[in-house]
Design an enzyme around this catalytic site. Structure first.
Site, PDB file in Angstrom:
ATOM      1  N   ASN A 150      56.771  -5.099  52.813  1.00  0.00           N
ATOM      2  CA  ASN A 150      57.889  -4.829  53.732  1.00  0.00           C
ATOM      3  C   ASN A 150      57.478  -4.831  55.201  1.00  0.00           C
ATOM      4  O   ASN A 150      58.229  -5.288  56.058  1.00  0.00           O
ATOM      5  CB  ASN A 150      58.599  -3.528  53.340  1.00  0.00           C
ATOM      6  CG  ASN A 150      57.700  -2.321  53.434  1.00  0.00           C
ATOM      7  OD1 ASN A 150      56.501  -2.405  53.169  1.00  0.00           O
ATOM      8  ND2 ASN A 150      58.254  -1.207  53.821  1.00  0.00           N
ATOM      9  N   GLU A 461      47.972   9.604  55.264  1.00  0.00           N
ATOM     10  CA  GLU A 461      47.306   8.649  56.140  1.00  0.00           C
ATOM     11  C   GLU A 461      47.498   9.128  57.576  1.00  0.00           C
ATOM     12  O   GLU A 461      48.177  10.104  57.832  1.00  0.00           O
ATOM     13  CB  GLU A 461      47.904   7.254  55.945  1.00  0.00           C
ATOM     14  CG  GLU A 461      47.669   6.710  54.544  1.00  0.00           C
ATOM     15  CD  GLU A 461      48.148   5.273  54.365  1.00  0.00           C
ATOM     16  OE1 GLU A 461      49.189   4.917  54.946  1.00  0.00           O
ATOM     17  OE2 GLU A 461      47.474   4.511  53.651  1.00  0.00           O
TER      18      GLU A 461
HETATM   19  P1  NDP Z   1      54.471  -2.868  44.610  1.00  0.00           P
HETATM   20  O1  NDP Z   1      54.055  -1.566  44.051  1.00  0.00           O
HETATM   21  O2  NDP Z   1      55.099  -3.856  43.725  1.00  0.00           O
HETATM   22  O3  NDP Z   1      53.228  -3.622  45.274  1.00  0.00           O
HETATM   23  C1  NDP Z   1      52.424  -3.066  46.301  1.00  0.00           C
HETATM   24  C2  NDP Z   1      51.085  -3.782  46.325  1.00  0.00           C
HETATM   25  O4  NDP Z   1      50.402  -3.504  45.113  1.00  0.00           O
HETATM   26  C3  NDP Z   1      51.197  -5.304  46.389  1.00  0.00           C
HETATM   27  O5  NDP Z   1      50.109  -5.834  47.101  1.00  0.00           O
HETATM   28  C4  NDP Z   1      51.121  -5.673  44.929  1.00  0.00           C
HETATM   29  O6  NDP Z   1      50.732  -6.999  44.733  1.00  0.00           O
HETATM   30  C5  NDP Z   1      50.079  -4.699  44.442  1.00  0.00           C
HETATM   31  N1  NDP Z   1      50.097  -4.447  43.015  1.00  0.00           N
HETATM   32  C6  NDP Z   1      51.119  -4.628  42.138  1.00  0.00           C
HETATM   33  N2  NDP Z   1      50.727  -4.278  40.886  1.00  0.00           N
HETATM   34  C7  NDP Z   1      49.432  -3.871  40.981  1.00  0.00           C
HETATM   35  C8  NDP Z   1      48.469  -3.386  40.051  1.00  0.00           C
HETATM   36  N3  NDP Z   1      48.750  -3.243  38.760  1.00  0.00           N
HETATM   37  N4  NDP Z   1      47.240  -3.065  40.488  1.00  0.00           N
HETATM   38  C9  NDP Z   1      46.937  -3.181  41.791  1.00  0.00           C
HETATM   39  N5  NDP Z   1      47.792  -3.645  42.730  1.00  0.00           N
HETATM   40  C10 NDP Z   1      49.039  -3.965  42.329  1.00  0.00           C
HETATM   41  O7  NDP Z   1      55.394  -2.528  45.856  1.00  0.00           O
HETATM   42  P2  NDP Z   1      56.207  -3.547  46.755  1.00  0.00           P
HETATM   43  O8  NDP Z   1      55.276  -4.553  47.336  1.00  0.00           O
HETATM   44  O9  NDP Z   1      57.408  -3.986  46.006  1.00  0.00           O
HETATM   45  O10 NDP Z   1      56.638  -2.602  47.966  1.00  0.00           O
HETATM   46  C11 NDP Z   1      57.767  -1.823  47.953  1.00  0.00           C
HETATM   47  C12 NDP Z   1      57.432  -0.388  47.627  1.00  0.00           C
HETATM   48  O11 NDP Z   1      56.488   0.114  48.563  1.00  0.00           O
HETATM   49  C13 NDP Z   1      58.636   0.522  47.744  1.00  0.00           C
HETATM   50  O12 NDP Z   1      58.641   1.400  46.647  1.00  0.00           O
HETATM   51  C14 NDP Z   1      58.379   1.289  49.020  1.00  0.00           C
HETATM   52  O13 NDP Z   1      58.980   2.553  49.088  1.00  0.00           O
HETATM   53  C15 NDP Z   1      56.883   1.400  49.000  1.00  0.00           C
HETATM   54  N6  NDP Z   1      56.382   1.663  50.330  1.00  0.00           N
HETATM   55  C16 NDP Z   1      55.865   2.895  50.595  1.00  0.00           C
HETATM   56  C17 NDP Z   1      55.426   3.202  51.861  1.00  0.00           C
HETATM   57  C18 NDP Z   1      54.831   4.524  52.158  1.00  0.00           C
HETATM   58  O14 NDP Z   1      54.185   4.638  53.187  1.00  0.00           O
HETATM   59  N7  NDP Z   1      54.994   5.529  51.332  1.00  0.00           N
HETATM   60  C19 NDP Z   1      55.512   2.230  52.956  1.00  0.00           C
HETATM   61  C20 NDP Z   1      56.049   0.955  52.557  1.00  0.00           C
HETATM   62  C21 NDP Z   1      56.477   0.698  51.282  1.00  0.00           C
HETATM   63  P3  NDP Z   1      51.865  -8.135  44.530  1.00  0.00           P
HETATM   64  O15 NDP Z   1      52.700  -8.136  45.757  1.00  0.00           O
HETATM   65  O16 NDP Z   1      51.071  -9.346  44.410  1.00  0.00           O
HETATM   66  O17 NDP Z   1      52.624  -7.742  43.305  1.00  0.00           O
END
Ligand code: NDP
Length: 480
Positions: A150, A461
């Site tokens: 995002n 963080e």
């Molecule tokens: P995901 O959990 O799908 O993915 C986050 C990252 O983790 C991506 O790089 C993804 O790779 C990777 N990933 C996915 N599966 C695995 C796994 N099994 N092992 C290791 N890495 C993995 O989240 P989104 O990218 O869809 O992001 C949206 C989410 O992030 C929302 O829930 C949002 O609230 C949260 N978010 C939280 C923030 C915070 O500070 N608390 C800030 C911003 C977002 P790939 O993309 O290749 O699947």
């Protein structure tokens, strides 16, 4: 078709198995580049490079490390326009947003931790008549940083900057959906004078290369931002390996509006907090609770303003909103709008895709959507949608709104709009969230702790919190 590469040992490197996956441009729905579908073979190369670099990098003085991070910040600044366009193209966000938020804040992250590390001090505890405890804080070794789509470079740099400043070597994975600015960063890293192998960037899917990073025994800590379900999975794998973990997860943030708020400021502030970045910011307020005495007035003003938001191709400088990040995500958000209707929700505005002329006709555009008439505990109001969809709910008392606000499994942020200082303090104190904004939203001071409670995450963080996470403390006592 442009083929992106991993950045390993200071060199752009093709994936060992030669496999690639498509990268889509959300504005057009077309594939415009391909990224490595990295595997364990690529990770082993990165680990080898990081192992070699660690004794060198960790012995650099804090001034040397800080200078290099500041050079990285300046390197991004020099290519500001290129980064802005790349971020917007990869993610679908308006260029203006990338130019005002994403890339400047990525620059700030490197500057902040590059200079911050030079002020970071470890603790000492004097015991009268006994002696003194002092604590050393050394870098952990090789750490893994995994970030979401995002705010791609913004959140990527938010992790790697403190990890590097603290003297660690990093293996980082951006989201496969938005890899481009992390890819570009390799060029800036090369020019910064950072030794090869200190920062390695691997591309590919979360399930494959993300999983390998989490499981690798030589990677001692995982800093992850993403969804709660992914975070739970990572914790299950990394927990029994006793890795240090920082998990920044999902949110379903309440926006609480009292009848004594500054009305105009509240309306414009909450429109932004609802729909910035197409509602795809973990801190967006997706549940808007409005005190009943101003509910109708607020609803009318809010909906009128939302209707005026311009959903346009991200390169259009008058766009308030661009495209959602991917087709599957668009479908997910639409399915929640359908669910809301099934749950009795009334669509006050939006609720459907926005069709664009060629060449954008297959892009992922959704109108900003406002719903009402939904119980606070229905799925629409409990589950994270992470798109341009908000609900309006009236309330009468502080007690009632706190019950509703605190009813989800999440606890990332909350926003309170009121001119009553005592009430602001009371509600801020009681709301279950790691971050609270009063009469504002998304104001960031990088020194403050950032993160959530409940299922929004573990750890914090920002500022010293990040530098403490990325260092291993050792307490040493010396007797008088
Ligand atoms: P995901 O959990 O799908 O993915 C986050 C990252 O983790 C991506 O790089 C993804 O790779 C990777 N990933 C996915 N599966 C695995 C796994 N099994 N092992 C290791 N890495 C993995 O989240 P989104 O990218 O869809 O992001 C949206 C989410 O992030 C929302 O829930 C949002 O609230 C949260 N978010 C939280 C923030 C915070 O500070 N608390 C800030 C911003 C977002 P790939 O993309 O290749 O699947």
């Amino acid at each position: 078709m442009e083929l992106l590469k991993n950045f390993i040992n200071g060199v752009y490197t093709a994936p060992v198995l030669g496999e690639y996956i498509d990268n889509y441009e959300p504005a057009t729905g077309k594939v415009y580049s391909q990224i490595p579908n990295s595997t364990l073979d690529d990770l082993e190369l990165a680990v080898l490079a990081a192992e070699k670099a660690f004794p060198v990098w960790s012995k650099y003085s804090i001034e040397q490390r800080g200078d290099i991070l500041v050079k990285i910040a300046e390197g991004i600044e020099k290519r500001m326009e290129e980064f802005v366009k790349a971020e917007s193209r990869d993610n679908g966000k308006p260029e203006t947003l990338a130019a005002h938020v994403d890339i400047p804040r990525s620059v700030s992250n490197f500057k902040f931790f590059g200079t911050g590390i030079q002020h970071f001090a470890s603790e000492s505890h004097y015991m009268a008549g006994e002696g003194i405890n002092f604590t050393t804080r050394k870098p952990i070794g090789i750490v893994g940083c995994i970030s979401p789509w995002n705010l791609p470079l913004y959140l990527f740099s938010w992790k790697i900057a403190p990890a590097l400043a603290a003297g660690n070597c990093v293996i980082a994975k951006p989201s496969e959906i938005t890899p481009y600015t992390a890819y570009l960063l390799g060029e800036v890293i090369k020019e910064s004078g950072m030794p090869a192998g200190v920062l390695n960037i691997l591309h590919g899917t979360g399930a494959s290369i993300g999983g390998e990073i989490v499981e690798h025994p030589k990677i001692k800590a995982i800093s992850f931002t993403g969804g709660t379900a992914t975070g739970a999975h990572i914790a299950k794998v990394a927990g029994p390996m006793f890795k240090k973990m920082s998990l920044e997860l999902g949110g379903k943030n309440p926006t609480i509006i009292f009848d004594d708020c500054d009305f105009e400021k509240t309306v414009s502030g909450t429109v932004r907090a609802s729909f910035a970045n197409q509602g795809q910011i973990c801190l967006c307020g997706s549940r808007i609770f409005v005190q009943r005495s101003v509910y109708d007035k607020y609803k009318e003003a809010f909906v009128e303003k939302v209707k005026k938001l311009r959903v346009l191709p991200p390169s259009d400088s008058s766009a308030n909103m661009g495209a959602l990040v991917s087709k599957p995500h668009l479908e997910k958000v639409k399915s929640y709008i359908e669910l809301a209707k099934e749950e009795g929700g009334i669509v006050l505005t939006g609720g459907e895709e926005v069709k664009m002329p060629s060449p954008y006709e297959n892009g992922y555009y959704l109108a900003p959507t406002v719903l009402e008439n939904l119980p606070y505990n229905c799925r629409t109001n409990q589950e994270e949608i992470f798109g341009p969809v908000v609900t309006l709910t009236p309330f009468d008392t502080e007690e009632e709104v706190l019950k509703m606000a605190n009813s989800t499994k999440y606890g990332l942020s909350a926003t309170i709009w009121t001119s009553n200082l005592e009430r602001a303090h009371r509600v801020a104190d009681e709301v279950e969230a790691g971050i609270v904004w009063i009469n504002s939203w998304l104001v960031r001071d990088l020194r403050t702790p950032f993160g959530g409670v409940k299922q929004s995450g573990v750890g914090r963080e920002g500022g010293w919190e990040a530098l403490r996470f990325f260092t291993e403390p050792k307490n040493i006592f010396i007797k008088y």
